[in-house]
Design a protein around this motif. Structure first.
Motif, PDB file in Angstrom:
ATOM      1  N   LEU A  81       1.009  -1.455   0.472  1.00  0.00           N
ATOM      2  CA  LEU A  81       0.001   0.011  -0.028  1.00  0.00           C
ATOM      3  C   LEU A  81       0.743   1.114  -0.116  1.00  0.00           C
ATOM      4  CD1 LEU A  81      -3.226  -0.512   2.706  1.00  0.00           C
ATOM      5  CD2 LEU A  81      -2.977  -1.181   0.095  1.00  0.00           C
ATOM      6  N   LEU A  82       0.855   2.561  -0.493  1.00  0.00           N
ATOM      7  CA  LEU A  82       1.447   3.315  -1.134  1.00  0.00           C
ATOM      8  C   LEU A  82       0.934   4.477   0.494  1.00  0.00           C
ATOM      9  CD1 LEU A  82       3.037   4.913  -2.580  1.00  0.00           C
ATOM     10  CD2 LEU A  82       0.851   6.563  -3.155  1.00  0.00           C
ATOM     11  N   ARG A  83       2.393   4.911   1.051  1.00  0.00           N
ATOM     12  CA  ARG A  83       2.598   5.501   2.243  1.00  0.00           C
ATOM     13  C   ARG A  83       2.742   6.921   1.553  1.00  0.00           C
ATOM     14  NH1 ARG A  83       2.036   4.515   7.984  1.00  0.00           N
ATOM     15  NH2 ARG A  83       3.763   5.902   9.052  1.00  0.00           N
ATOM     16  N   GLY A  84       4.029   6.454   1.386  1.00  0.00           N
ATOM     17  CA  GLY A  84       4.633   8.325   1.426  1.00  0.00           C
ATOM     18  C   GLY A  84       5.064   8.787   0.366  1.00  0.00           C
ATOM     19  N   TYR A  85       4.768   9.706  -0.302  1.00  0.00           N
ATOM     20  CA  TYR A  85       5.517   9.958  -1.359  1.00  0.00           C
ATOM     21  C   TYR A  85       6.404  11.869  -1.424  1.00  0.00           C
ATOM     22  CZ  TYR A  85       5.115  13.004  -5.908  1.00  0.00           C
ATOM     23  OH  TYR A  85       5.001  14.539  -6.505  1.00  0.00           O
ATOM     24  N   ALA A  86       7.270  11.801  -1.722  1.00  0.00           N
ATOM     25  CA  ALA A  86       7.996  12.652  -1.755  1.00  0.00           C
ATOM     26  C   ALA A  86       8.205  13.021  -3.398  1.00  0.00           C
ATOM     27  CB  ALA A  86       9.250  12.485  -1.413  1.00  0.00           C
ATOM     28  N   SER A  87       8.914  14.457  -3.817  1.00  0.00           N
ATOM     29  CA  SER A  87       9.543  15.061  -5.337  1.00  0.00           C
ATOM     30  C   SER A  87      10.870  16.050  -4.561  1.00  0.00           C
ATOM     31  CB  SER A  87       8.193  15.502  -5.549  1.00  0.00           C
ATOM     32  OG  SER A  87       8.704  17.177  -6.857  1.00  0.00           O
ATOM     33  N   PHE A  88      11.739  15.963  -5.274  1.00  0.00           N
ATOM     34  CA  PHE A  88      12.923  16.316  -4.942  1.00  0.00           C
ATOM     35  C   PHE A  88      13.761  16.160  -6.454  1.00  0.00           C
ATOM     36  CE2 PHE A  88      13.304  11.642  -4.690  1.00  0.00           C
ATOM     37  CZ  PHE A  88      14.734  12.131  -4.895  1.00  0.00           C
ATOM     38  N   ALA A  89      14.833  16.956  -5.959  1.00  0.00           N
ATOM     39  CA  ALA A  89      15.513  17.562  -6.886  1.00  0.00           C
ATOM     40  C   ALA A  89      16.910  16.520  -7.174  1.00  0.00           C
ATOM     41  CB  ALA A  89      16.048  18.815  -6.993  1.00  0.00           C
ATOM     42  N   LEU A  90      17.655  15.705  -7.986  1.00  0.00           N
ATOM     43  CA  LEU A  90      18.301  15.345  -8.033  1.00  0.00           C
ATOM     44  C   LEU A  90      19.320  15.943  -7.797  1.00  0.00           C
ATOM     45  CD1 LEU A  90      19.600  11.299  -8.280  1.00  0.00           C
ATOM     46  CD2 LEU A  90      19.132  12.151 -10.163  1.00  0.00           C
TER      47      LEU A  90
ATOM     48  N   PRO B 150      -3.357  13.832  -3.851  1.00  0.00           N
ATOM     49  CA  PRO B 150      -4.714  12.757  -4.808  1.00  0.00           C
ATOM     50  C   PRO B 150      -3.772  12.711  -6.410  1.00  0.00           C
ATOM     51  CG  PRO B 150      -4.875  15.025  -4.637  1.00  0.00           C
ATOM     52  CD  PRO B 150      -3.943  15.376  -3.672  1.00  0.00           C
ATOM     53  N   GLU B 151      -2.739  13.856  -7.018  1.00  0.00           N
ATOM     54  CA  GLU B 151      -2.456  13.119  -8.155  1.00  0.00           C
ATOM     55  C   GLU B 151      -1.340  12.543  -8.181  1.00  0.00           C
ATOM     56  OE1 GLU B 151       0.953  15.621  -6.050  1.00  0.00           O
ATOM     57  OE2 GLU B 151      -1.782  16.164  -6.241  1.00  0.00           O
ATOM     58  N   ALA B 152      -0.534  11.878  -6.512  1.00  0.00           N
ATOM     59  CA  ALA B 152       0.003  10.860  -7.296  1.00  0.00           C
ATOM     60  C   ALA B 152      -0.672   9.576  -6.944  1.00  0.00           C
ATOM     61  CB  ALA B 152       1.169  11.869  -5.918  1.00  0.00           C
ATOM     62  N   LEU B 153      -1.269   9.667  -5.864  1.00  0.00           N
ATOM     63  CA  LEU B 153      -2.434   8.998  -5.752  1.00  0.00           C
ATOM     64  C   LEU B 153      -2.964   7.684  -6.899  1.00  0.00           C
ATOM     65  CD1 LEU B 153      -4.532   9.250  -2.587  1.00  0.00           C
ATOM     66  CD2 LEU B 153      -1.652   7.545  -2.514  1.00  0.00           C
ATOM     67  N   PHE B 154      -3.055   8.788  -7.751  1.00  0.00           N
ATOM     68  CA  PHE B 154      -4.029   8.312  -9.212  1.00  0.00           C
ATOM     69  C   PHE B 154      -3.215   7.750 -10.157  1.00  0.00           C
ATOM     70  CE2 PHE B 154      -5.795  10.317 -13.836  1.00  0.00           C
ATOM     71  CZ  PHE B 154      -6.992   9.324 -13.676  1.00  0.00           C
TER      72      PHE B 154
ATOM     73  N   LEU C 196      -1.106  16.439 -18.489  1.00  0.00           N
ATOM     74  CA  LEU C 196      -2.215  14.930 -18.771  1.00  0.00           C
ATOM     75  C   LEU C 196      -2.440  14.179 -16.860  1.00  0.00           C
ATOM     76  CD1 LEU C 196      -3.520  13.189 -20.447  1.00  0.00           C
ATOM     77  CD2 LEU C 196      -0.973  12.117 -20.350  1.00  0.00           C
ATOM     78  N   ILE C 197      -1.780  14.575 -16.218  1.00  0.00           N
ATOM     79  CA  ILE C 197      -2.618  13.760 -15.050  1.00  0.00           C
ATOM     80  C   ILE C 197      -3.112  14.195 -13.901  1.00  0.00           C
ATOM     81  CG2 ILE C 197      -1.025  12.750 -12.550  1.00  0.00           C
ATOM     82  CD1 ILE C 197       0.951  11.820 -13.884  1.00  0.00           C
ATOM     83  N   ASP C 198      -3.699  15.601 -14.297  1.00  0.00           N
ATOM     84  CA  ASP C 198      -4.128  16.466 -13.544  1.00  0.00           C
ATOM     85  C   ASP C 198      -5.453  16.264 -14.027  1.00  0.00           C
ATOM     86  OD1 ASP C 198      -2.513  17.338 -11.260  1.00  0.00           O
ATOM     87  OD2 ASP C 198      -1.476  18.710 -12.765  1.00  0.00           O
ATOM     88  N   SER C 199      -5.421  15.974 -15.479  1.00  0.00           N
ATOM     89  CA  SER C 199      -7.082  16.755 -16.448  1.00  0.00           C
ATOM     90  C   SER C 199      -7.094  15.288 -16.735  1.00  0.00           C
ATOM     91  CB  SER C 199      -6.376  16.796 -17.173  1.00  0.00           C
ATOM     92  OG  SER C 199      -5.679  18.274 -18.321  1.00  0.00           O
ATOM     93  N   LEU C 200      -6.309  14.592 -16.044  1.00  0.00           N
ATOM     94  CA  LEU C 200      -7.506  12.326 -16.042  1.00  0.00           C
ATOM     95  C   LEU C 200      -7.984  12.619 -14.370  1.00  0.00           C
ATOM     96  CD1 LEU C 200      -4.520  10.886 -18.094  1.00  0.00           C
ATOM     97  CD2 LEU C 200      -7.264  11.042 -19.020  1.00  0.00           C
ATOM     98  N   LEU C 201      -6.938  13.501 -13.969  1.00  0.00           N
ATOM     99  CA  LEU C 201      -7.591  13.167 -12.608  1.00  0.00           C
ATOM    100  C   LEU C 201      -9.188  13.665 -12.604  1.00  0.00           C
ATOM    101  CD1 LEU C 201      -7.758  12.332  -9.489  1.00  0.00           C
ATOM    102  CD2 LEU C 201      -6.280  14.080  -9.102  1.00  0.00           C
ATOM    103  N   TRP C 202      -9.140  14.753 -13.030  1.00  0.00           N
ATOM    104  CA  TRP C 202     -10.308  15.805 -13.036  1.00  0.00           C
ATOM    105  C   TRP C 202     -11.296  14.389 -13.769  1.00  0.00           C
ATOM    106  CZ3 TRP C 202     -12.531  17.797 -17.419  1.00  0.00           C
ATOM    107  CH2 TRP C 202     -13.319  18.792 -16.926  1.00  0.00           C
ATOM    108  N   TYR C 203     -10.831  14.482 -15.150  1.00  0.00           N
ATOM    109  CA  TYR C 203     -12.070  14.024 -15.824  1.00  0.00           C
ATOM    110  C   TYR C 203     -13.044  12.525 -14.765  1.00  0.00           C
ATOM    111  CZ  TYR C 203     -13.541  13.111 -20.464  1.00  0.00           C
ATOM    112  OH  TYR C 203     -14.861  12.367 -21.636  1.00  0.00           O
ATOM    113  N   THR C 204     -11.995  11.731 -14.568  1.00  0.00           N
ATOM    114  CA  THR C 204     -12.299  10.774 -14.251  1.00  0.00           C
ATOM    115  C   THR C 204     -13.500  11.202 -12.535  1.00  0.00           C
ATOM    116  OG1 THR C 204     -10.913  10.286 -12.518  1.00  0.00           O
ATOM    117  CG2 THR C 204     -11.361   8.869 -14.631  1.00  0.00           C
TER     118      THR C 204
END
Length: 626
Positions: free
Chosen positions: A96-105, A124-128, A155-163
């Protein structure tokens, strides 16, 4: 998140970390276990690129009867450089997805950096993305095209909104370079809206409808069982008839029972359409409008090195577009099929060069610039089993037929068993029949090295096959391409068996073994084609199973054939045993009958290990690693 999780991450190429030999990038991650929920049996992390393509993944499983260590270490290795503006990290506990992070490499090596993970529910966009998009076979197509990260995030945001948007659903419009807009509309949006079912998609050209080549009634009749419609927008003329038809189309699209339409075309043609019929502009909004040329590409690599976004497999799509009389060059069909094959990058480049050389020679002959009349294109395919030699041989027939080199373009596939007779003269008769069947196309002889070397006796009938081929190979314009395939070392033995054989094959192609990522992509594509769905846990198991199999690969490893066996002889049978053992299971439960569980992968891997004809040979290790 009650107990915030923090990962320590370090880029390193230190041999003491025991990274794999192929690794160019090695990312080490450490996670403290005192903040993990109890009990935790499995923890995994996945890192995606700026364009949301998987860079690496690793999984930790708790040993039976032992306590979890104070820290869990993950190693994410890659055979290519990571040049990313931003990375997306996902952490799973017990699948199950528990954590998310966005970071510069960061670019520093051998230096620890702390990455704070946020609650996945807050993104929500990461979960989607991880729940609905990353497993889709069409998502990997984005890596093959120069689609900007900005467009992918939209695209991710739009498909999440669309559903989650209320009915009626909005329609879509894609503008930009015509080829890129068409590919994005069909490969990405239409595939998403139809759940990757080509038969649920209908395509037509707007000009065909306006000109009367496509009737309104025929269009409506073909939309009964469809989920989406893709509309090609070309340059339009101005007339009252056009205006009336567009008004009719606009009114119908506003109805509650209208299917979602995806319009695509150049920026100019889309603008003209919306100016011509302003009512159409009301059908789109900011979520469903993609102006690809206006979306900046903030990646740090050079897009000039990338290929165009590939078109999807057209089989099953209801295509109502009418052929243009002036269009006669259809060579793109076979070329696109070749480009859509997973892996084989060098082979594709070499085949393209061979095709260009053939077309160049033909044009010179047509102008009388080449006194030689030779038109021979016989080939040698070197490679291990399951690397796509037969598939490419079929495409060679199509490619060279569409270039005018072959009159038919079909492929006759054969081997020693089919060619060698049982008595004197039998082989000769068989060869005459096969060569007659293959004229105009390709004669593909797999494992051709078995024609010689099996016996030193002069009456080895395999040698008769070679003697029968020599006159055909010597013809200056045979209307036939002979392809011999097999292991490179053994093929050299075949070529040395007859002094005149080697010079008659001007083209040589090498089929490399598939990488782990490519084998995984083949597996996902095969499962998708069969209507199966992987869970996050089973996806991790599948990657691990492939990694274990390839860790001991040798010249006999089956590559794509091994993946086929894993699925057909392992996963499918394991699913059948599990589901059919459920008392009174619901026969109409599509989720149950299509979802591959992690246990199915484990049992399939064990099944192959027990079958001598399918398991991967385990070589004896000799020497040491420096």
């Amino acid at each position: 998140m009650n107990n915030p999780l923090t990962l320590r991450i370090m880029r390193s190429l230190d041999d003491s970390l025991e990274g794999p030999e192929y690794a160019i990038n090695l990312l080490i991650a450490e996670l403290s276990t005192n903040t993990l929920p109890d009990p935790v049996q499995e923890v995994s992390i996945r890192i995606y690129s700026t364009r949301y393509q998987l860079l690496g993944a690793d999984v930790w499983q708790k040993p039976n009867g032992r306590k979890a260590p104070r820290k869990i270490r993950f190693q994410l290795a890659s055979s290519s450089y990571w040049l990313e503006d931003c990375c997306h990290l996902f952490l799973y506990c017990n699948g199950l997805l528990r954590g998310y992070a966005s970071f510069a490499l960061f670019s520093d090596y051998d230096k620890w950096e702390n990455i704070a993970l946020e609650e996945a529910a807050d993104h929500p966009e990461a979960l989607f993305f991880v729940g609905h998009l990353c497993h889709q076979p069409w998502w990997s197509r984005l890596a093959q095209g120069s689609i900007s990260p900005t467009a992918i995030r939209k695209l991710i945001d739009s498909l999440l909104w669309y559903t989650s948007a209320p009915s009626p659903k909005r329609h879509w419009v894609v503008s930009g370079d015509e080829a890129q807009a068409a590919a994005f509309a069909t490969s990405i949006l239409a595939a998403s809206l139809t759940d990757s079912h080509p038969k649920a998609c209908c395509r037509f050209a707007l000009n065909d409808l306006l000109s009367g080549r496509l009737s309104w009634s025929l269009l409506r009749d073909n939309l009964d069982d469809k989920k989406t419609v893709v509309v090609q927008v070309d340059r339009m003329g101005t007339s009252t008839c056009n205006e009336n038809m567009l008004d009719l189309l606009s009114d119908w699209l506003k109805s509650a029972d209208a299917l979602p339409f995806v319009f695509h075309g150049s920026e100019k043609n889309i603008d003209l359409l919306l100016q011509y019929i302003p009512a159409l502009a009301d059908l789109f909004d900011e979520h469903t409008t993609f102006a690809l040329s206006e979306m900046p590409d903030n990646s740090i690599w050079n897009d000039d090195e990338e290929t165009e976004l590939p078109l999807p497999e057209e089989a099953g799509v209801c295509d109502l577009r009418q052929p243009c009389p002036e269009t006669t060059d259809t060579s793109c069909n076979a070329t696109q099929k070749l480009e859509r094959l997973i892996g084989l990058s060098q082979l594709k480049a070499d085949m393209q060069d061979a095709c260009l050389a053939a077309r160049f020679a033909r044009e010179r002959r047509e102008l009388g610039l080449d006194p030689h009349e030779e038109n021979r294109h016989h080939m040698l395919f070197y490679g291990n089993p399951g690397t796509g030699k037969t598939t490419v041989a079929r495409l060679v027939g199509e490619l060279y037929h569409q270039m005018g080199v072959l009159s038919k373009g079909h492929t006759v596939e054969t081997c020693r068993t089919d060619l060698v007779g049982e008595y004197i003269g039998h082989t000769e008769n068989r060869m005459k029949e096969v060569l007659e069947q293959a004229r105009g196309g390709v004669l593909f002889i797999d494992e051709a090295y078995t024609l010689v070397g099996r016996s030193k006796e002069s009456n080895d009938f395999g040698k008769e096959v070679i003697h029968a081929l020599l006159p055909i190979l010597s013809e200056p314009d045979p209307d036939l391409i002979v392809i011999l395939a097999g292991y490179e070392e053994k093929m050299q033995t075949l070529l040395q068996s007859n002094p005149g054989l080697k010079d008659r094959f001007p083209l040589k192609f090498y089929f490399e073994d598939y990488t782990n990522d490519e084998l995984y992509a083949i597996a996902c594509q095969t499962l998708q084609d069969r209507g199966f769905v992987l869970t996050p846990a089973s996806e991790q198991r599948l990657r691990a199973a492939i990694a274990r199999a390839t860790a001991h690969r040798d010249a006999h490893f089956g590559n794509g054939r091994w993946v086929h066996n894993l699925i057909e002889q392992g996963i499918v049978k394991s699913m059948a045993r599990r589901i059919m053992s459920i008392p009174g299971h619901d026969r109409t439960d599509r989720v149950l009958l299509s979802t591959v569980e992690a246990t199915d992968i484990d049992e399939a891997e064990a099944r192959l290990a027990l079958r001598p004809d399918l398991r991967v040979p385990q070589p004896v290790r000799v020497g040491f690693r420096a």
